[in-house]
Design a protein around this motif. Structure first.
Motif, short mmCIF file in Angstrom:
data_model
loop_
_atom_site.label_atom_id
_atom_site.label_comp_id
_atom_site.label_asym_id
_atom_site.label_seq_id
_atom_site.Cartn_x
_atom_site.Cartn_y
_atom_site.Cartn_z
N LEU A 164 50.36 46.61 39.56
CA LEU A 164 51.50 46.81 38.65
C LEU A 164 52.32 45.53 38.52
O LEU A 164 52.73 45.15 37.41
N THR A 165 52.53 44.84 39.63
CA THR A 165 53.33 43.62 39.63
C THR A 165 52.63 42.50 38.87
O THR A 165 53.28 41.69 38.20
N PHE A 166 51.30 42.43 38.97
CA PHE A 166 50.55 41.48 38.15
C PHE A 166 50.86 41.68 36.67
O PHE A 166 51.10 40.72 35.93
N GLY A 167 50.83 42.94 36.23
CA GLY A 167 51.07 43.22 34.82
C GLY A 167 52.48 42.86 34.38
O GLY A 167 52.67 42.21 33.34
N ALA A 171 40.77 44.08 37.55
CA ALA A 171 40.09 43.63 36.34
C ALA A 171 40.29 44.61 35.19
O ALA A 171 40.49 44.20 34.03
N LEU A 172 40.27 45.91 35.49
CA LEU A 172 40.41 46.91 34.43
C LEU A 172 41.85 47.14 34.02
O LEU A 172 42.13 47.42 32.85
N ALA A 173 42.77 47.02 34.97
CA ALA A 173 44.16 47.41 34.69
C ALA A 173 45.03 46.28 34.20
O ALA A 173 46.02 46.52 33.49
N ILE A 174 44.70 45.04 34.54
CA ILE A 174 45.65 43.96 34.26
C ILE A 174 45.84 43.72 32.76
O ILE A 174 46.95 43.43 32.32
N THR A 194 45.16 36.65 32.24
CA THR A 194 45.99 37.63 31.58
C THR A 194 45.33 38.20 30.36
O THR A 194 44.19 37.92 30.04
N GLY A 195 46.08 39.05 29.65
CA GLY A 195 45.55 39.71 28.47
C GLY A 195 45.29 38.76 27.32
O GLY A 195 45.71 37.61 27.31
N LEU A 205 48.15 46.60 31.37
CA LEU A 205 49.48 46.48 31.95
C LEU A 205 50.22 45.26 31.40
O LEU A 205 51.42 45.33 31.08
N THR A 206 49.52 44.14 31.28
CA THR A 206 50.14 42.94 30.74
C THR A 206 50.52 43.15 29.27
O THR A 206 51.60 42.73 28.83
#
Length: 220
Positions: free
Chosen positions: A129-132, A192-195, A3-4, A198-199
């Protein structure tokens, strides 16, 4: 799943009272369910997995175990590595370790394999999106990091830069998983770039502040 890195949300409630549990368990459980579903969607997309999931898939292919069973087994092994690092698990850590893999397996059992690229792309986008959202709910509950994130922060606490530790761990499991046959592709890059962003956005919405008088707070 990693996560972030935003330190503003790093407080963890190790010994929550009943009132705090009633407040924090629902987002924790919904977040874990969301992450497990996201893993299943990303596997069915067949366009590339998150680095740890590339490793999980590679081990599953090599051993014949289900994907979810490998997620749980790897989580337990990683959790053991917390002992020499002095990391302390929370309730959320235990629930995460023991359940996310089986939610992923249930999702895979419900979702058929698909060949149509448009559907696979949709699976990947929804998964990302759901990961975030799931990560924001889970981390925001403040009941303990997942085993892989705890390993990352435990190593960073030894004096290493967090981004260096994270990059080294994720590249290592990515390469190992790829060598074992895990799926690497455009989805790997997208996740890898979006999580992180989004998180972060989800945490800003779902974070439940930790108040020291109600429980022991990690790091104090």
């Amino acid at each position: 799943m990693s996560t972030g890195d935003d330190g503003r949300f790093a407080e963890v409630l190790l010994v929550p009272d009943r009132a705090q549990l009633r407040r924090r368990l629902p987002p924790l459980l919904v977040g874990i369910m969301a992450i497990g579903v996201a893993i299943g969607l990303s596997v069915r997309a067949e366009l590339g997995l998150a680095p740890w999931d590339v490793f999980h898939q590679g081990v599953a292919d090599a051993t014949g175990l289900s994907f979810g069973a490998v997620v749980v087994a790897v989580g337990l092994v990683v959790l053991l590595s917390w002992v020499p690092l002095g990391q302390r698990p929370g309730i959320g850590t235990v629930v995460n370790t023991l359940t996310i893999g089986f939610v992923a397996d249930a999702t895979l059992a419900l979702l058929p394999e698909v060949d149509l690229l448009a559907i696979r792309v949709a699976f990947l986008l929804v998964a990302t999106l759901t990961f975030g959202i799931g990560g924001g709910l889970y981390i925001g509950a403040g009941l303990g990091p997942g085993p892989r994130d705890g390993l990352m922060t435990g190593l960073a606490a030894r004096g290493h830069r967090l981004w260096v530790v994270r990059t080294t761990l994720e590249l290592s499991v990515l390469v190992a998983g790829w060598l074992l046959g895990g799926t690497v592709g455009v989805g790997t890059v997208l996740i890898a770039l979006a999580i992180g962003p989004l998180t972060h956005a989800a945490l800003a919405r779902f974070h439940l502040p930790v108040h020291a008088p109600t429980a022991e707070v990690l790091g104090e």
